[in-house]
Design a protein around this motif. Structure first.
Motif, PDB file in Angstrom:
ATOM      1  N   VAL B  79       1.014  -1.060   0.005  1.00 40.73           N
ATOM      2  CA  VAL B  79      -0.069   0.089   0.279  1.00 40.73           C
ATOM      3  C   VAL B  79       0.949   1.317  -0.158  1.00 40.73           C
ATOM      4  CG1 VAL B  79      -1.742   1.383   1.072  1.00 40.73           C
ATOM      5  CG2 VAL B  79      -1.805  -1.000   1.352  1.00 40.73           C
ATOM      6  N   TYR B  80       0.729   2.290  -0.933  1.00 40.86           N
ATOM      7  CA  TYR B  80       1.373   3.474  -0.844  1.00 40.86           C
ATOM      8  C   TYR B  80       0.811   4.703  -0.706  1.00 40.86           C
ATOM      9  CZ  TYR B  80       3.857   6.860  -4.275  1.00 40.86           C
ATOM     10  OH  TYR B  80       4.477   7.896  -4.345  1.00 40.86           O
ATOM     11  N   SER B  81      -1.109   4.190  -0.915  1.00 42.99           N
ATOM     12  CA  SER B  81      -1.766   5.874  -0.020  1.00 42.99           C
ATOM     13  C   SER B  81      -3.364   5.089  -1.008  1.00 42.99           C
ATOM     14  CB  SER B  81      -1.350   6.863  -1.488  1.00 42.99           C
ATOM     15  OG  SER B  81      -2.247   8.094  -1.188  1.00 42.99           O
ATOM     16  N   THR B  82      -4.067   5.252   0.276  1.00 48.36           N
ATOM     17  CA  THR B  82      -5.287   5.217   0.658  1.00 48.36           C
ATOM     18  C   THR B  82      -5.884   7.109   1.105  1.00 48.36           C
ATOM     19  OG1 THR B  82      -5.106   3.494   1.313  1.00 48.36           O
ATOM     20  CG2 THR B  82      -7.089   4.130   1.651  1.00 48.36           C
ATOM     21  N   PHE B  83      -7.104   7.044  -0.412  1.00 50.26           N
ATOM     22  CA  PHE B  83      -7.846   8.413   0.248  1.00 50.26           C
ATOM     23  C   PHE B  83      -8.814   8.021  -0.751  1.00 50.26           C
ATOM     24  CE2 PHE B  83      -7.844   9.782  -4.664  1.00 50.26           C
ATOM     25  CZ  PHE B  83      -6.193   8.753  -4.486  1.00 50.26           C
ATOM     26  N   ALA B 172      -2.090  12.625  -0.989  1.00 52.19           N
ATOM     27  CA  ALA B 172      -3.543  12.647  -2.292  1.00 52.19           C
ATOM     28  C   ALA B 172      -4.342  13.972  -2.189  1.00 52.19           C
ATOM     29  CB  ALA B 172      -3.642  11.719  -2.306  1.00 52.19           C
ATOM     30  N   SER B 173      -3.654  14.466  -3.004  1.00 53.00           N
ATOM     31  CA  SER B 173      -4.736  15.656  -3.207  1.00 53.00           C
ATOM     32  C   SER B 173      -5.717  15.847  -4.277  1.00 53.00           C
ATOM     33  CB  SER B 173      -4.035  17.239  -2.652  1.00 53.00           C
ATOM     34  OG  SER B 173      -3.090  17.343  -3.709  1.00 53.00           O
ATOM     35  N   PRO B 174      -7.226  16.279  -4.071  1.00 55.78           N
ATOM     36  CA  PRO B 174      -7.523  16.978  -5.636  1.00 55.78           C
ATOM     37  C   PRO B 174      -7.110  18.300  -6.211  1.00 55.78           C
ATOM     38  CG  PRO B 174      -8.760  17.420  -3.988  1.00 55.78           C
ATOM     39  CD  PRO B 174      -7.573  17.036  -3.721  1.00 55.78           C
ATOM     40  N   ARG B 175      -7.387  17.528  -7.872  1.00 55.66           N
ATOM     41  CA  ARG B 175      -6.302  19.255  -7.956  1.00 55.66           C
ATOM     42  C   ARG B 175      -7.493  19.813  -8.865  1.00 55.66           C
ATOM     43  NH1 ARG B 175      -2.376  20.849  -5.339  1.00 55.66           N
ATOM     44  NH2 ARG B 175      -1.710  21.799  -6.788  1.00 55.66           N
ATOM     45  N   ARG B 176      -7.881  19.084  -9.653  1.00 53.79           N
ATOM     46  CA  ARG B 176      -9.346  19.462 -10.259  1.00 53.79           C
ATOM     47  C   ARG B 176     -10.634  18.754  -9.589  1.00 53.79           C
ATOM     48  NH1 ARG B 176      -6.066  22.783 -11.377  1.00 53.79           N
ATOM     49  NH2 ARG B 176      -4.589  22.825 -13.671  1.00 53.79           N
ATOM     50  N   ILE B 177     -11.301  19.327  -9.476  1.00 55.39           N
ATOM     51  CA  ILE B 177     -13.337  18.712 -10.579  1.00 55.39           C
ATOM     52  C   ILE B 177     -13.649  18.716 -11.453  1.00 55.39           C
ATOM     53  CG2 ILE B 177     -15.068  18.489  -8.983  1.00 55.39           C
ATOM     54  CD1 ILE B 177     -13.640  18.610  -6.110  1.00 55.39           C
TER      55      ILE B 177
END
Lengths: 238, 453
Positions: B79-83, B172-177
């Motif tokens: 596991v590297y990232s969970t979001f 992890a960050s949302p950059r565009r929606i």
């Protein structure tokens, strides 16, 4: 712990599972399912028809139906319908104005067992739709299952809506095939003929009369879209 | 018809011995619906493997670097990232709940240290940036180590903050929606080879987006009839060509594929090519249309072929031949006599995906009973394997499975009526270059590798 637990639609799935539980059990136990349609089938069994109608209802009851599922079930239902109508009843060139004639012919023929199954089907569905129609009889076995090139024949009173109110099912349903443009998300919402408004019981019996002339499935689609159309003055044709 | 060539990687599914490598997910028999995996996708290098689930979460696994001191690791995925990518939403205008289930994940090609992926539910696409942080700054002037602001009057000396290593943190960050562009349910997203645009497809429309622009998209396909009563067909999948940035295909519920060229017109309602195989009259049934409905379409890596998955088969099409596929592979033909039952329990509407291996010499797709199938295009051989906890000893070879269609069942065969139709393998992925496959079985993710690896 990020688990979200059960989904909201689970109770609808459970309902469907209850309805189809018997069929599933049969399927597990019996590889020669009585309703298996042999290929190529000339005529569908009435249970396949019933099943398809049930699926259609279930699909329509979803707040936002799976369009692919709906379209596939409707198309399959049309094929089944087409194969069930006896050729003697069919006009040489089926067309919409002829539909009332076909409906009368179909109503004239009767099948006791089929009526009983239709009655129970309609009873199951009546609490959703407030049906008041008598179960509609179908010609069970046609001599040939000649597919019809034109629109499928009417099955008589396969009413899936309450003719008194003209409203089909749940609240969200009139939005089933309705397109909300992205303009709905702009500042100028709520145009005068608002697509979002649920029509009240506007459809009196008189308004439904022109629509009864069309084939039943088209009628169904018609009303789904037509709940919006009911806000407009009824035209002579559609 | 030639395969796409060796390229140093052994071809196909059958020259290899597939072995169990790892399984991720709970062992518990009682599966929480939210944990059901709904999409699986390797990134371009294969070092990252992303899964999305019905609960709207994305879990990314990273392949460990091969370590000589731990040869058994052999490039394991951890596991590297969970979001949480999507949350359940409520559309107030229509009084509808919007599911948070992740329908598709597509990676963007990597351009810097960060990784980007697109994830979508039924209505909204999001661009996520996954970046690593392994240093932090210490020695700020205006705040102390706890983050509390220091009183400026108490500062007597200035210092330069220094970077110190810290435990790796993956953010992890949302950059565009990208929202509000789809009335119907999104079934596909596809990143263009120009790396600037992507398409999203729902049941009736396909939109073209620029990755930088979220407040508008171009509608490039619209099959909604003027009169919804006339609706008989929906879009089921869409994908951009891997090299030609102006070309994309979309498939329909009637078993057709349309190839469109965006240079020919702004609205691609008119296709450039139309792929359809004529129906075999001897196998026609009431369910013909349903089983012809295409559930997935994938271009080969070479861009010369595309593959479609319908209910019973996988077909490979040469883009230069529209009237029939060049290959048809039967996935589970023994189900043809069971179609009525499968219609009753809705299994006939299951949407299976398919995938190519790196050299395009083999294809893989899922089936029931946690079986999945691989077809070697060169040798024309195929194999059925099973993803199960019973075969999950490390590096244990997978034994080929056989289904007995009827009559006398041989030893080691399983009869059709014993198949568990609740155990569906809908989502599979093949590493872009190596023989590593990821198979999603309900809430578990299986990773298999070949023995050579």
């Amino acid at each position: 712990m990020l688990s979200k637990g059960l989904k909201r639609k689970r109770e609808e799935e459970e309902e469907q599972q209850e309805e189809e539980a018997l069929a599933v059990d049969t399927w597990w136990l019996d590889s020669d399912h009585p309703a298996v349609a042999p290929a190529p089938p000339a005529v569908a069994s009435s249970s396949l028809f019933d099943l398809s109608v049930l699926k259609l209802h279930h699909s329509l009851r979803q707040s936002e139906p799976d369009l692919r599922h709906l379209v596939l079930v409707v198309n399959t239902l049309r094929r089944i319908q087409a194969s069930m109508v006896p050729t003697a009843v069919l006009p040489p060139v089926p067309s919409l104005p002829a539909a009332p004639g076909m409906a009368d012919n179909l109503l004239a023929s009767s099948d006791a067992a089929l009526s009983a199954s239709m009655a129970s089907l309609l009873e199951d569905l009546s609490h959703i739709e407030g049906l008041s129609q008598a179960p509609q009889p179908l010609a069970e076995e046609g001599p040939q299952g000649r597919p019809i090139g034109g629109p499928p024949p009417s099955l008589g009173s396969l009413d899936l809506l309450d003719p008194a109110t003209g409203c089909l099912l749940d609240d969200g349903l009139e939005g089933l095939f309705e397109d909300i443009d992205t303009s709905m998300y702009d500042s100028d919402l709520w145009a005068p003929a608002s697509e979002g408004l649920k029509p009240g019981p506007e459809g009196g019996p008189g308004e439904d009369a022109p629509e009864l002339k069309e084939t039943e499935l088209d009628y169904l689609m018609d009303v789904l879209v037509g709940t919006q159309a009911l806000e407009r003055p009824p035209g002579p044709g559609r | 018809m030639a395969g796409a060539g060796g390229g140093g990687c052994p071809a196909g599914g059958n020259d290899l011995q597939w072995c169990f490598s790892q399984v991720k997910g709970a062992i518990d028999e009682d599966v929480a619906e939210a944990d059901i995996i709904s999409t699986v996708e390797f990134n371009y290098s294969g070092d990252l493997l992303a899964t999305g689930d019905k609960g709207g979460r994305v879990v990314i696994f990273q392949r460990e670097q091969e370590n000589k001191s731990h040869p058994h690791s052999r490039g394991e995925y951890n596991v590297y990232s969970t979001f949480q990518s999507h949350e359940p939403e409520f559309d107030y205008l229509k009084s509808l709940e919007i599911e948070e289930k992740i329908n598709k994940i597509r990676w963007l090609p990597q351009q810097n240290a960060a990784h980007f992926l697109l994830s979508t539910n039924d209505k909204t696409i999001k661009l996520w940036k996954i970046s690593e942080r392994d240093k932090r700054a210490e020695g700020y002037n205006l705040k102390d180590e706890d983050g509390r602001l220091r009183d400026p009057f108490r500062i007597t000396a200035l210092r330069v903050p220094i970077l110190k290593p810290m435990d790796l943190m993956v953010e992890a960050s949302p950059r565009r929606i990208f929202a509000n562009a789809h009335t119907y349910h999104i079934n596909s997203i596809s990143v263009n080879s120009d790396h600037e645009t992507y398409l999203s497809a729902d049941d009736l429309r396909i939109n073209l987006w620029h990755l930088e622009i979220t407040d508008r998209s171009f509608n490039i396909v619209d099959i909604k009839p003027a009169n919804m009563e006339e609706l008989t067909e929906v879009i089921t999948a869409a994908e951009f060509h891997p090299h030609q940035c102006n070309v994309f295909v979309y498939s329909s519920s009637k078993g057709t594929i349309r190839l469109c060229d965006m240079r020919s017109s702004a609205l691609c309602d008119r296709h450039s090519k139309f792929f359809e195989e004529p129906e075999d009259p001897s196998s026609r049934s009431f369910f013909s249309e349903i089983i012809s409905s295409i559930s997935d379409v994938k271009f080969s890596h070479s861009g010369r072929y595309m593959m479609t998955r319908d209910y019973l088969s996988v077909k490979v099409w040469d883009l230069n031949m529209e009237n029939r596929p060049v290959e048809t592979h039967q996935v589970h033909e023994y189900l043809r006599s069971k179609l009525c039952s499968l219609y009753e329990n809705d299994c006939i509407f299951d949407k299976f995906e398919c995938c190519w291996n790196g050299p395009d010499s083999a294809i893989m797709t899922g089936s029931y009973n946690n079986f999945f199938r691989m077809f070697d295009r060169n040798t024309r051989r195929d194999v059925t394997l099973e993803a199960s906890r019973e075969n999950s000893k490390p590096r244990a070879s997978l034994k080929p499975r056989r289904v007995c269609p009827g009559g006398k069942r041989k030893k080691d065969e399983i009869s059709v009526d014993s198949l568990d139709f609740n155990k569906k393998i809908l989502h599979t992925a093949w590493h872009p270059t190596d023989n590593i496959i990821a198979v999603a079985a309900t809430n578990n993710l299986y990773i298999f590798q070949d023995k050579v690896n």
